[in-house]
Design a protein around this motif. Structure first.
Motif, PDB file in Angstrom:
ATOM      1  N   MET A 234       5.413  -7.237 -10.668  1.00  0.00           N
ATOM      2  CA  MET A 234       5.223  -8.546 -10.651  1.00  0.00           C
ATOM      3  C   MET A 234       5.260  -8.710 -10.075  1.00  0.00           C
ATOM      4  SD  MET A 234       3.938  -8.535 -14.223  1.00  0.00           S
ATOM      5  CE  MET A 234       3.904 -10.828 -14.321  1.00  0.00           C
ATOM      6  N   ALA A 235       6.610  -9.162  -9.769  1.00  0.00           N
ATOM      7  CA  ALA A 235       7.123  -9.907  -8.303  1.00  0.00           C
ATOM      8  C   ALA A 235       5.451  -9.612  -7.171  1.00  0.00           C
ATOM      9  CB  ALA A 235       8.299  -9.081  -8.268  1.00  0.00           C
ATOM     10  N   SER A 236       5.702  -8.310  -6.925  1.00  0.00           N
ATOM     11  CA  SER A 236       4.949  -7.965  -6.035  1.00  0.00           C
ATOM     12  C   SER A 236       2.837  -9.339  -6.556  1.00  0.00           C
ATOM     13  CB  SER A 236       4.350  -6.861  -6.022  1.00  0.00           C
ATOM     14  OG  SER A 236       5.295  -6.121  -5.307  1.00  0.00           O
TER      15      SER A 236
ATOM     16  N   VAL B 286      -5.752  -4.582  -6.875  1.00  0.00           N
ATOM     17  CA  VAL B 286      -5.756  -3.358  -7.295  1.00  0.00           C
ATOM     18  C   VAL B 286      -5.030  -2.691  -6.890  1.00  0.00           C
ATOM     19  CG1 VAL B 286      -7.078  -1.422  -8.047  1.00  0.00           C
ATOM     20  CG2 VAL B 286      -8.117  -3.690  -7.410  1.00  0.00           C
ATOM     21  N   PRO B 287      -4.200  -2.481  -5.667  1.00  0.00           N
ATOM     22  CA  PRO B 287      -3.506  -1.559  -5.558  1.00  0.00           C
ATOM     23  C   PRO B 287      -2.107  -1.653  -5.955  1.00  0.00           C
ATOM     24  CG  PRO B 287      -4.845  -1.806  -3.613  1.00  0.00           C
ATOM     25  CD  PRO B 287      -4.885  -2.985  -4.611  1.00  0.00           C
ATOM     26  N   ILE B 288      -1.481  -2.772  -5.779  1.00  0.00           N
ATOM     27  CA  ILE B 288      -0.063  -3.054  -5.922  1.00  0.00           C
ATOM     28  C   ILE B 288      -0.509  -2.950  -7.891  1.00  0.00           C
ATOM     29  CG2 ILE B 288       0.952  -5.121  -7.091  1.00  0.00           C
ATOM     30  CD1 ILE B 288      -0.100  -6.455  -4.127  1.00  0.00           C
ATOM     31  N   MET B 289      -1.408  -2.900  -8.813  1.00  0.00           N
ATOM     32  CA  MET B 289      -1.624  -2.932 -10.134  1.00  0.00           C
ATOM     33  C   MET B 289      -1.447  -1.070 -10.457  1.00  0.00           C
ATOM     34  SD  MET B 289      -4.070  -5.752 -11.735  1.00  0.00           S
ATOM     35  CE  MET B 289      -4.517  -7.041 -10.087  1.00  0.00           C
TER      36      MET B 289
ATOM     37  N   ALA C   9      -9.636 -11.595  -3.329  1.00  0.00           N
ATOM     38  CA  ALA C   9      -7.941 -11.591  -3.346  1.00  0.00           C
ATOM     39  C   ALA C   9      -7.848 -10.074  -4.913  1.00  0.00           C
ATOM     40  CB  ALA C   9      -7.250 -12.625  -3.758  1.00  0.00           C
ATOM     41  N   VAL C  10      -8.456 -10.496  -5.955  1.00  0.00           N
ATOM     42  CA  VAL C  10      -7.959  -9.468  -6.833  1.00  0.00           C
ATOM     43  C   VAL C  10      -8.578  -7.749  -6.550  1.00  0.00           C
ATOM     44  CG1 VAL C  10      -9.322  -8.357  -8.591  1.00  0.00           C
ATOM     45  CG2 VAL C  10      -8.630 -11.236  -8.871  1.00  0.00           C
TER      46      VAL C  10
END
Length: 134
Positions: free
Chosen positions: A105-107, A92-95, A87-88
């Motif tokens: 943050m919403a994602s 990673v691509p979101i962060m 899950a982390v």
């Protein structure tokens, strides 16, 4: 117990599908009517990912519970850790995303709230399965 593998799996699949449809529907309504955020991953992609992970963990625990009942609890804990790492990695691509059109943050929050619900769902069913084998 071995003859109940298919039956247990079918029952779990029905519950998982119903759970996914209800939770995903509520999330979709909330995200696009009230919050109106642009998310990195679409809601169906997040729910497909989470439901597949949950299904894989449950099938593994069910198989271990049928073949090695004393190892089912350890299997569940180990796969829970692996699921968390996956899950982390999914996040990673979101962060790392730096564009202005997506609320990072919403994602992340939109992913982790359902993740916790799926974790609870999975835990309830796995504990029930493990207790059945004691």
């Amino acid at each position: 117990m071995k003859e109940n593998f298919g039956q247990s799996l079918r029952v779990f699949l029905k519950k998982l599908l119903l759970f996914t449809l209800i939770l995903g529907g509520l999330h979709y309504l909330l995200a696009f009517t009230v919050l109106q955020f642009d998310l990195y991953y679409s809601i169906p992609v997040m729910y497909l990912f989470l439901s597949l992970l949950t299904l894989i963990v449950y099938v593994c625990v069910l198989w271990i519970a049928n073949n090695f009942p004393d190892k089912a609890g350890f299997t569940f804990m180990g796969l829970g850790m692996l699921k968390m790492f996956i899950a982390v990695a999914f996040l990673v691509p979101i962060m790392l995303y730096k564009e202005d059109d997506v609320n990072v943050m919403a994602s992340v929050f939109s992913f982790f709230v359902p993740y916790l619900f799926y974790l609870g769902f999975e835990t309830l069913h796995a504990v029930k399965l493990i207790k059945m084998n004691d």
